[in-house]
Write a protein that holds these residues in place. Structure first.
Motif, PDB file in Angstrom:
ATOM      1  N   PRO A   2       0.930  -1.314  -0.050  1.00 35.34           N
ATOM      2  CA  PRO A   2       0.045   0.052  -0.108  1.00 35.34           C
ATOM      3  C   PRO A   2       0.794   1.135  -0.082  1.00 35.34           C
ATOM      4  O   PRO A   2       2.164   1.225   0.623  1.00 35.34           O
ATOM      5  N   SER A   3       0.317   2.372  -0.603  1.00 41.46           N
ATOM      6  CA  SER A   3       1.079   3.765  -0.747  1.00 41.46           C
ATOM      7  C   SER A   3       1.181   4.221   0.756  1.00 41.46           C
ATOM      8  O   SER A   3       0.607   3.745   1.801  1.00 41.46           O
ATOM      9  N   ALA A   4       2.056   5.281   1.060  1.00 40.74           N
ATOM     10  CA  ALA A   4       2.261   5.505   2.498  1.00 40.74           C
ATOM     11  C   ALA A   4       0.823   6.410   2.639  1.00 40.74           C
ATOM     12  O   ALA A   4       0.701   6.216   4.162  1.00 40.74           O
ATOM     13  N   ALA A   5       0.137   6.910   1.872  1.00 40.90           N
ATOM     14  CA  ALA A   5      -1.138   7.639   2.251  1.00 40.90           C
ATOM     15  C   ALA A   5      -1.889   6.534   3.036  1.00 40.90           C
ATOM     16  O   ALA A   5      -2.763   6.504   3.961  1.00 40.90           O
ATOM     17  N   ALA A   6      -2.211   5.352   2.164  1.00 36.41           N
ATOM     18  CA  ALA A   6      -3.023   4.173   2.752  1.00 36.41           C
ATOM     19  C   ALA A   6      -2.458   3.750   3.909  1.00 36.41           C
ATOM     20  O   ALA A   6      -3.215   3.561   4.966  1.00 36.41           O
ATOM     21  N   THR A   7      -1.429   3.556   4.227  1.00 38.72           N
ATOM     22  CA  THR A   7      -0.569   3.141   5.276  1.00 38.72           C
ATOM     23  C   THR A   7      -1.017   3.968   6.393  1.00 38.72           C
ATOM     24  O   THR A   7      -1.432   3.704   7.520  1.00 38.72           O
ATOM     25  N   ALA A   8      -0.894   5.366   6.364  1.00 40.89           N
ATOM     26  CA  ALA A   8      -1.325   6.437   7.193  1.00 40.89           C
ATOM     27  C   ALA A   8      -2.864   5.957   7.870  1.00 40.89           C
ATOM     28  O   ALA A   8      -3.269   6.317   9.056  1.00 40.89           O
ATOM     29  N   ILE A   9      -3.662   5.779   6.706  1.00 41.35           N
ATOM     30  CA  ILE A   9      -5.181   5.767   6.974  1.00 41.35           C
ATOM     31  C   ILE A   9      -5.380   4.721   7.947  1.00 41.35           C
ATOM     32  O   ILE A   9      -6.307   4.489   9.083  1.00 41.35           O
ATOM     33  N   LEU A  47     -14.319   8.403  12.724  1.00 42.49           N
ATOM     34  CA  LEU A  47     -14.005   7.519  11.460  1.00 42.49           C
ATOM     35  C   LEU A  47     -14.424   8.115  10.252  1.00 42.49           C
ATOM     36  O   LEU A  47     -14.118   7.497   9.164  1.00 42.49           O
ATOM     37  N   ALA A  48     -15.195   9.312  10.076  1.00 39.55           N
ATOM     38  CA  ALA A  48     -15.637   9.866   9.111  1.00 39.55           C
ATOM     39  C   ALA A  48     -14.502  10.050   8.192  1.00 39.55           C
ATOM     40  O   ALA A  48     -14.750  10.133   6.773  1.00 39.55           O
ATOM     41  N   ASP A  49     -13.774  11.050   8.678  1.00 40.48           N
ATOM     42  CA  ASP A  49     -12.882  11.749   7.727  1.00 40.48           C
ATOM     43  C   ASP A  49     -11.903  10.531   7.053  1.00 40.48           C
ATOM     44  O   ASP A  49     -11.802  10.511   5.952  1.00 40.48           O
ATOM     45  N   PRO A  50     -11.258   9.481   7.972  1.00 43.65           N
ATOM     46  CA  PRO A  50     -10.384   8.636   7.188  1.00 43.65           C
ATOM     47  C   PRO A  50     -11.337   7.598   6.086  1.00 43.65           C
ATOM     48  O   PRO A  50     -10.823   7.254   4.919  1.00 43.65           O
ATOM     49  N   MET A  51     -12.612   7.619   6.327  1.00 42.54           N
ATOM     50  CA  MET A  51     -13.234   6.889   5.116  1.00 42.54           C
ATOM     51  C   MET A  51     -13.479   7.755   4.018  1.00 42.54           C
ATOM     52  O   MET A  51     -13.610   7.158   2.786  1.00 42.54           O
ATOM     53  N   GLY A  55     -12.011   7.273  -0.296  1.00 38.87           N
ATOM     54  CA  GLY A  55     -12.830   7.360  -1.417  1.00 38.87           C
ATOM     55  C   GLY A  55     -11.678   8.069  -2.636  1.00 38.87           C
ATOM     56  O   GLY A  55     -11.648   8.057  -3.592  1.00 38.87           O
ATOM     57  N   ARG A  56     -10.536   8.771  -2.023  1.00 34.53           N
ATOM     58  CA  ARG A  56      -9.721   9.524  -2.939  1.00 34.53           C
ATOM     59  C   ARG A  56      -8.274   8.728  -3.287  1.00 34.53           C
ATOM     60  O   ARG A  56      -7.757   9.149  -3.862  1.00 34.53           O
ATOM     61  N   ALA A  64      -7.140  -2.714   0.963  1.00 32.69           N
ATOM     62  CA  ALA A  64      -6.428  -2.990   2.066  1.00 32.69           C
ATOM     63  C   ALA A  64      -7.097  -2.053   3.135  1.00 32.69           C
ATOM     64  O   ALA A  64      -7.267  -2.100   4.357  1.00 32.69           O
ATOM     65  N   VAL A  65      -7.349  -0.699   2.638  1.00 33.74           N
ATOM     66  CA  VAL A  65      -8.035   0.553   3.642  1.00 33.74           C
ATOM     67  C   VAL A  65      -9.163  -0.011   3.997  1.00 33.74           C
ATOM     68  O   VAL A  65      -9.716  -0.057   5.045  1.00 33.74           O
ATOM     69  N   GLY A  66      -9.948  -0.428   2.898  1.00 37.96           N
ATOM     70  CA  GLY A  66     -11.158  -0.723   2.988  1.00 37.96           C
ATOM     71  C   GLY A  66     -11.464  -2.077   4.225  1.00 37.96           C
ATOM     72  O   GLY A  66     -12.193  -1.967   5.137  1.00 37.96           O
ATOM     73  N   GLU A  67     -10.434  -3.037   4.157  1.00 41.49           N
ATOM     74  CA  GLU A  67     -10.416  -4.135   5.167  1.00 41.49           C
ATOM     75  C   GLU A  67     -10.051  -3.478   6.379  1.00 41.49           C
ATOM     76  O   GLU A  67     -10.771  -3.900   7.654  1.00 41.49           O
ATOM     77  N   ALA A  68      -9.110  -2.405   6.400  1.00 42.22           N
ATOM     78  CA  ALA A  68      -8.839  -1.852   7.676  1.00 42.22           C
ATOM     79  C   ALA A  68     -10.243  -1.239   8.468  1.00 42.22           C
ATOM     80  O   ALA A  68     -10.353  -1.062   9.555  1.00 42.22           O
ATOM     81  N   ALA A  69     -10.869  -0.655   7.525  1.00 45.83           N
ATOM     82  CA  ALA A  69     -12.151   0.390   7.987  1.00 45.83           C
ATOM     83  C   ALA A  69     -13.210  -0.735   8.652  1.00 45.83           C
ATOM     84  O   ALA A  69     -13.519  -0.490   9.698  1.00 45.83           O
ATOM     85  N   ASN A  70     -13.310  -1.833   7.839  1.00 46.26           N
ATOM     86  CA  ASN A  70     -14.255  -2.888   8.393  1.00 46.26           C
ATOM     87  C   ASN A  70     -13.729  -3.148   9.673  1.00 46.26           C
ATOM     88  O   ASN A  70     -14.650  -3.811  10.546  1.00 46.26           O
ATOM     89  N   ARG A  71     -12.406  -3.558   9.887  1.00 42.61           N
ATOM     90  CA  ARG A  71     -11.992  -4.098  11.125  1.00 42.61           C
ATOM     91  C   ARG A  71     -12.103  -3.077  12.354  1.00 42.61           C
ATOM     92  O   ARG A  71     -12.410  -3.427  13.310  1.00 42.61           O
TER      93      ARG A  71
END
Ligand code: 2NL
Length: 352
Positions: A2-9, A47-51, A55-56, A64-71
């Protein structure tokens, strides 16, 4: 990768979930727990902001981020549900821990008692019922005629004064004795008559020994050939049933407008057996005289019979009257009349 941005989210989501789980441990009420849940998962929750950032992200980062959000959501929901279940179980536990000893005997309901004046009235009624008398009652508000005129009581008799009798509107009065009941009974039908008339009567008296209302009991027997001996025998029977089997009766000449001859009725003192002596001293009930006054009596005056349409040449009769409070005071040894009217249950509950 995952990109650095994704890892941060992803790190953000995991951290937020962890924060809430930690906060949950400090919350006490269901309300607080649900408010905390809304603060994280609500529309404007943390959690609204990271969600939105999800989308961007480029398509390859989204799984990977979707999975983290669900988790994170799952972690929060599971932790909230666990806390709420814990609360429910604690409440249930407290309920079960309440000690309710169903084997404890119930506090018994306290039974009331009859008023001493009621007890005395009933006892006297029983005695006269046993002799064939009937119990009759009548209204408290009476005509002057039923209360006085029919009873041979002249217009200038002191009892008819406003000072002695309660006059109510419409020319009526509060009956000053229960005699009007006997007058009504005789007016209603022919002889023979054998009745007792218990009930409250009213006189303008109010002091230590008089109440403006007091219960009375009168008796009337009318038939052919009724004599003064019948009166005395009836009173003797009453006294022996009410006060004691061997006690005598004494009739003393007196005057009532409605009887002739008239007599005061004394009963031998039940406390000293009529001797006037109690343990070598003067009896405290009869004051040493050996007799106690219980009422008045006499042979029905011919004018009373004429007033109700009975023929005094054919019928004769006797009548008597007594105060029920006096009977109760004598029977129960009560020395103050007012005790009957003060409604103090410590006094009243002693009689049964
Ligand atoms: C008393 C005296 C008495 C009567 C009541 C009576 C009634 C009728 C006719 C004649 Cl209808 N007499 N009643 C007679 C004598 C005495 O009561 O000391 N009462 C407490």
């Amino acid at each position: 990768m995952p990109s650095a941005a994704a890892t941060a989210i992803i790190a953000d989501l995991d951290r937020l979930a962890g924060e809430l789980v930690a906060e949950l441990a400090t919350l006490v009420t269901e309300q607080e727990i649900r408010a905390a849940q809304a603060r994280y998962l609500g529309k404007k929750g943390r959690l609204a902001d990271p969600m939105k950032a999800l989308g961007r992200l480029p398509a390859e980062d989204r799984p990977a981020v979707g999975e983290a959000a669900n988790r994170a959501k799952g972690t929060i929901e599971t932790a909230v549900a666990a806390r709420l279940r814990g609360l429910e179980e604690a409440a249930m536990g407290a309920d079960l821990a309440r000690v309710l000893d169903v084997t404890l005997p119930a506090r018994g309901a306290r039974l009331g008692t009859l008023h001493p004046l009621t007890l005395v009235r009933r006892e006297i009624e029983e005695i006269f019922l046993g002799l064939g008398f009937e119990v009759r009652t009548g209204p408290w508000i009476e005509t002057e005629w039923n209360n006085f005129d029919a009873l041979n009581t002249p217009a200038d008799h002191p009892a008819r004064d406003m000072q002695d009798t309660f006059f109510v509107e419409g020319g009526r009065i509060l009956r000053s004795h229960t005699s009007p009941v006997q007058i009504r009974t005789m007016l209603a039908g022919p002889p023979p008559v054998r009745i007792i008339a218990p009930g409250n009567v009213f006189r303008r008296d109010d002091d230590a020994t008089h109440t403006p209302m007091f219960p009375q009991m009168e008796g009337l027997l009318v038939d052919e050939g009724v004599s003064f001996a019948d009166l005395k025998g009836t009173l003797l029977h009453f006294v022996q049933r009410f006060f004691g089997p061997k006690l005598g009766v004494r009739l003393r000449p007196s005057y009532f407008p409605f009887t002739e001859p008239s007599a005061e009725v004394d009963a031998a003192c039940y406390l000293c057996d009529g001797s006037g002596l109690l343990a070598g001293k003067s009896c405290r009930l009869c004051k040493g005289g050996g007799w106690i006054e219980i009422g008045g009596s006499g042979m029905v005056h011919p004018n009373v019979f004429k007033a109700v349409g009975y023929d005094p040449k054919i019928v004769s009769g006797f009548a008597f009257g007594m105060g029920l409070s006096r009977m109760a005071m004598l029977k129960y040894g009560v020395d103050d009349l007012r005790a009957f009217y003060e409604n103090d249950t410590r006094f009243l509950a002693q009689f049964r």
